[in-house]
Scaffold this active site. Structure first.
Site, PDB file in Angstrom:
ATOM      1  N   ASP A  79       0.801  -1.225   0.000  1.00 41.33           N
ATOM      2  CA  ASP A  79       0.000   0.000   0.000  1.00 41.33           C
ATOM      3  C   ASP A  79       0.833   1.274   0.000  1.00 41.33           C
ATOM      4  OD1 ASP A  79       0.721  -0.891   2.607  1.00 41.33           O
ATOM      5  OD2 ASP A  79      -0.763   0.420   3.519  1.00 41.33           O
ATOM      6  N   GLU A 137      -0.829  -2.038   5.145  1.00 39.65           N
ATOM      7  CA  GLU A 137       0.108  -2.007   6.284  1.00 39.65           C
ATOM      8  C   GLU A 137       0.046  -0.684   7.021  1.00 39.65           C
ATOM      9  OE1 GLU A 137       3.409  -0.998   8.646  1.00 39.65           O
ATOM     10  OE2 GLU A 137       3.214  -0.097   6.646  1.00 39.65           O
TER      11      GLU A 137
END
Length: 391
Positions: A79, A137
Site C-alpha cells: 500500500d 500495512e
C-alpha cells in the site's frame, strides 16, 4: 549462494520497471486492486498457485519445491500513503494525493523478483515458499485481515521473513537485529471539553485551549519523569484542533497522537499516566475530558535463532556491507502480528544516497530511494529463504 545475488542483478531492469510502474500508480490500503492484479498475473505466469482477495486485496502464492519440506513465508507490503508527491521524478505518482512514500513499491517489485528466482530453482530445494503480498500495512490492519483469512494456515509456515528499504541509513548498511526491533504502536484521541464564549471575557468560560496546552506539555513528563531512563518510550501529539475564529473561545479541543514502546509493562505505565494527566489537568482547568487509546501493533520481535541464520547468510552474500545487529526503531510495522505467531526475522536494507539527493525520510512528499539496492534486497531474501528450506 552468490548466484542468487547475480541472478537478482541480472533481473535489475525487470525489478526497476515494476517498481516505477507501482510508484506511478499508488493505491491506498485495502484498495490495491491494480497492484494486486499485476502481482497475481506475474505469479500465475510463472506457474505458481495463486489465491487473491486474502485480507480483502492481498495475494498469496504457493511455490512448491521438489519434495515436501519446511514452509517459509515471505511477506511484502503493497500500500501507498495519502501524500501529494513532490519528488519531480519522471515516474512520479499519477494519482492525485497518493504516493509511495515508504518504499512499498520497491517491496512488491522485490517480491516478484524473488518469486522468479525461487521458481527457477524449484528443483534445488524441498519445501514450500508462501509468497504473501499484503495490503493495508499503513494503519489499515492488513496483516490481521490476512491472518483472519487463513494466511498462516494450509500450509502453516515454519519461518516468516520480511524486509524494508530504509532511508534512515545509507546504501551499504543492513540491519538484522535479534529481539525487539520495532516498537508497539498505540494511537490516541483526546477531547478536552470546556465552556466556550467570547474571547474578551475569558473569566466567563472554561477554556479548553488553555487546558489542551497544559495537557500537551505535561504529557511529555511521562517519558522524562515516569519511564525509567534505561527504557525506551515515545509520546507524540501529532494533531491539535480547536476553534475557528480569533475572538471566540471554543467549547472543545481535540488532540491526536501516538504512544510507542517495546515492553508491555512500559506501555501499561504510559497508558495509566496518560489517563491521570489528561483527566486531572483538564479538571484543574475547569474542563472535562474523554480519552480513546487504540492498540495498532505489538512490537516486531525477531527470533534470535532465525535472525542469527539470516545474519550468517548476509555476511556470506554481502561481505562488504555493514551489518548492524543492534539498531532499533520506534517505528511500527504490522509484520509484528505475523511474527507473534511464526518465528522469523524482519530485515532493513539501507537505501539512502545523499550524493544522489535520495535521503528524504519515509512518509515525506519528497521520499525516494536508491534503486541500486533492489537486487541486493531480492538476493538476500532468496538466499535467506533457501537457508530455511530443505536441500
Amino acid at each position: 549462494m552468490n548466484k542468487f545475488l547475480d541472478e537478482a542483478q541480472a533481473l535489475f531492469e525487470y525489478t526497476r520497471e515494476l517498481r516505477r510502474d507501482f510508484h506511478k500508480h499508488p493505491e491506498i490500503g485495502l484498495k490495491e486492486v491494480r497492484t494486486a492484479n499485476i502481482v497475481a498475473k506475474e505469479l500465475s505466469n510463472l506457474g505458481i498457485e495463486v489465491k487473491t482477495g486474502v485480507g480483502q486485496t492481498g495475494v498469496v502464492g504457493l511455490l512448491e519445491g521438489k519434495s515436501p519440506g519446511p514452509v517459509v513465508l515471505l511477506r511484502f507490503d503493497m500500500d501507498a500513503l495519502p501524500i501529494q508527491e513532490e519528488t519531480g521524478v519522471e515516474y512520479a505518482s499519477e494519482n492525485a494525493g497518493l504516493m509511495h512514500a515508504c518504499g512499498h513499491d520497491g517491496h512488491v517489485a522485490v517480491g516478484l523478483t524473488v518469486a522468479r528466482i525461487l521458481n527457477a530453482h524449484r528443483n534445488d530445494y524441498s519445501g514450500t515458499v508462501k509468497l504473501v503480498f499484503q495490503p493495508g500495512e499503513e494503519g489499515f490492519g492488513g496483516a490481521e485481515k490476512m491472518i483472519a483469512d487463513g494466511v498462516l494456515q494450509n500450509p502453516q509456515p515454519d519461518v516468516a521473513l520480511g524486509l524494508h528499504v530504509w532511508n534512515e541509513k545509507p546504501v551499504g548498511w543492513i540491519g538484522i537485529v535479534p529481539g525487539p526491533v520495532m516498537a508497539a504502536a498505540d494511537t490516541f484521541t483526546v477531547m478536552i471539553i470546556g465552556r466556550g464564549g467570547h474571547s474578551a471575557v475569558p473569566n466567563l468560560v472554561a477554556d479548553p485551549i488553555l487546558a489542551a496546552s497544559q495537557v500537551v506539555n505535561t504529557l511529555q513528563s511521562i517519558v522524562s519523569r515516569n519511564v525509567s531512563p534505561l527504557k525506551t518510550a515515545v509520546v507524540t501529539v501529532g494533531s491539535i484542533h480547536g476553534g475557528d475564529a480569533f475572538n471566540v473561545i471554543p467549547s472543545e479541543v481535540v488532540l491526536k497522537g501516538t504512544l510507542r514502546s517495546f515492553e508491555p509493562e512500559v506501555r501499561d505505565l504510559m497508558v495509566k499516566r496518560f489517563h491521570e494527566i489528561v483527566e486531572n489537568v483538564a479538571h484543574a482547568c475547569g474542563c472535562d475530558s474523554s480519552i480513546e487509546i487504540t492498540s495498532i501493533t505489538p512490537p516486531v520481535y525477531n527470533d534470535p535463532e532465525v535472525t542469527g541464520r539470516v545474519q550468517h547468510v548476509a555476511r556470506l552474500l554481502l561481505p562488504t556491507d555493514t551489518l548492524d545487529t543492534q539498531s532499533m526503531t520506534m517505528g511500527a510495522e504490522d509484520m509484528a502480528f505475523i511474527l507473534n505467531q511464526v518465528r522469523g526475522c524482519y530485515v532493513f536494507i539501507g537505501s539512502a544516497n545523499k550524493e544522489k539527493g535520495l535521503s528524504a525520510p519515509h512518509h515525506s512528499s519528497k521520499f525516494n530511494f536508491d534503486e541500486s539496492i533492489l537486487p541486493k534486497a531480492a538476493g538476500l531474501m532468496v538466499a535467506s529463504a533457501v537457508e530455511f528450506l530443505g536441500k
